[in-house]
Design an enzyme around this catalytic site. Structure first.
Site, PDB file in Angstrom:
ATOM      1  N   GLU A  88       0.826  -1.212   0.000  1.00  0.00           N
ATOM      2  CA  GLU A  88       0.000   0.000   0.000  1.00  0.00           C
ATOM      3  C   GLU A  88       0.858   1.259   0.000  1.00  0.00           C
ATOM      4  O   GLU A  88       0.480   2.277  -0.587  1.00  0.00           O
ATOM      5  CB  GLU A  88      -0.957  -0.037   1.190  1.00  0.00           C
ATOM      6  CG  GLU A  88      -2.015  -1.125   1.011  1.00  0.00           C
ATOM      7  CD  GLU A  88      -2.905  -1.338   2.217  1.00  0.00           C
ATOM      8  OE1 GLU A  88      -4.124  -1.449   2.036  1.00  0.00           O
ATOM      9  OE2 GLU A  88      -2.381  -1.397   3.345  1.00  0.00           O
ATOM     10  N   GLU A 125      -4.131  -9.712   3.383  1.00  0.00           N
ATOM     11  CA  GLU A 125      -5.009  -9.455   4.524  1.00  0.00           C
ATOM     12  C   GLU A 125      -6.162 -10.443   4.643  1.00  0.00           C
ATOM     13  O   GLU A 125      -6.536 -10.859   5.752  1.00  0.00           O
ATOM     14  CB  GLU A 125      -5.556  -8.020   4.453  1.00  0.00           C
ATOM     15  CG  GLU A 125      -4.577  -6.938   4.897  1.00  0.00           C
ATOM     16  CD  GLU A 125      -3.627  -6.494   3.807  1.00  0.00           C
ATOM     17  OE1 GLU A 125      -2.906  -5.508   4.012  1.00  0.00           O
ATOM     18  OE2 GLU A 125      -3.592  -7.140   2.717  1.00  0.00           O
TER      19      GLU A 125
END
Length: 256
Positions: A110, A130
């Site tokens: 990210e 995730e």
């Protein structure tokens, strides 16, 4: 003795290189690193002679995401209004490049996606794992990845949590430069120098329009663009750029 700072900052000409510096933990992001990144990015944006930033990881890897030990102690490496590692919600106004070796996973990926340009080793691996932990890539991965590469490729990465090779990422338009292992930073510096040779006001305005115009309406997008770009055309640098072209010399930018 090695520098124990979680983030190393180096100025090279008009470039600022920021090194995630926890190689013993694959540069997993701590709250202290995130706070240091905010300080570094604010200084970068404020410095009139700096044009381009580079983020790189120490020890042959980029970033494995959030430091779980810190998380278990209640120290999330997210800064209000700035995001994970101090960059995912509010990147700097100036252009920034990710130089990726090794792994860029979860929050590390990210951080990469928060950058404007990406240089990566052929052996680099990217991923948003995730979902494998019952979580979600809420640091910008779910928002940015489907806009940066074909939807179905992005969704495979998001929904399986499996890693994405640098080769496949490059084939699908995510990576600007694919280089041999160990060469990512040098290639990022070369790319940064090509960007930094241009007018600093032009770079800031161009990035602002490109990033903010995603949700502008057709009816007012040129008017909104003009509010950002008109001051560039009226600047001393604009006259200098024209003069340098006419005189067949390199421009000397003042940032005004």
């Amino acid at each position: 003795m090695a520098d124990a700072s979680p983030l190393l900052v180096e100025i090279r000409g008009n470039l600022q290189i920021m090194t995630l510096n926890r190689p013993e933990a694959k540069n997993a992001v701590t709250l202290e690193m995130a706070e240091a990144m905010v300080t570094a990015l604010d200084a970068f944006d404020a410095h009139p002679e700096l044009s381009v930033g580079i983020i790189v990881g120490a020890g042959g890897t980029f970033c494995a995401g959030m430091d779980l030990k810190g998380f278990l102690q209640g120290k999330r490496p997210t800064i209000p209004g700035r995001g994970f590692c101090g960059i995912t919600i509010k990147p700097p106004r100036k252009p920034i490049i990710a130089a990726v070796e090794g792994y860029a996973l979860a929050g590390g990926f990210e951080v990469v996606l928060a950058c404007d340009l990406i240089v990566a080793s052929r052996e680099a691996k990217f991923g948003l794992p995730e979902v494998k932990r019952g979580l979600a890539a809420a640091g910008g991965g779910l928002l940015r990845l489907p806009r940066r590469m074909p939807y179905h490729i992005a969704m495979e990465c998001i929904l399986t949590g499996d890693m994405l090779s640098a080769e496949r990422a490059h084939q699908n338009g995510l990576i600007n430069r694919l280089v041999e292992p160990g060469a990512a930073l040098d290639a990022a510096i070369e790319l940064a120098n090509a960007v930094a040779a241009n007018g600093p006001l032009s770079l800031i305005a161009s990035k602002q329009v490109a990033t903010e115009s995603v949700d502008w309406s057709r009816s007012d997008m040129f008017e909104r663009q003009a509010a950002i770009t008109n001051p560039v055309f009226a600047s001393q640098d604009a006259r200098e750029g024209a003069s340098a072209f006419a005189e067949k010399r390199k421009p000397v930018w003042k940032g005004v």
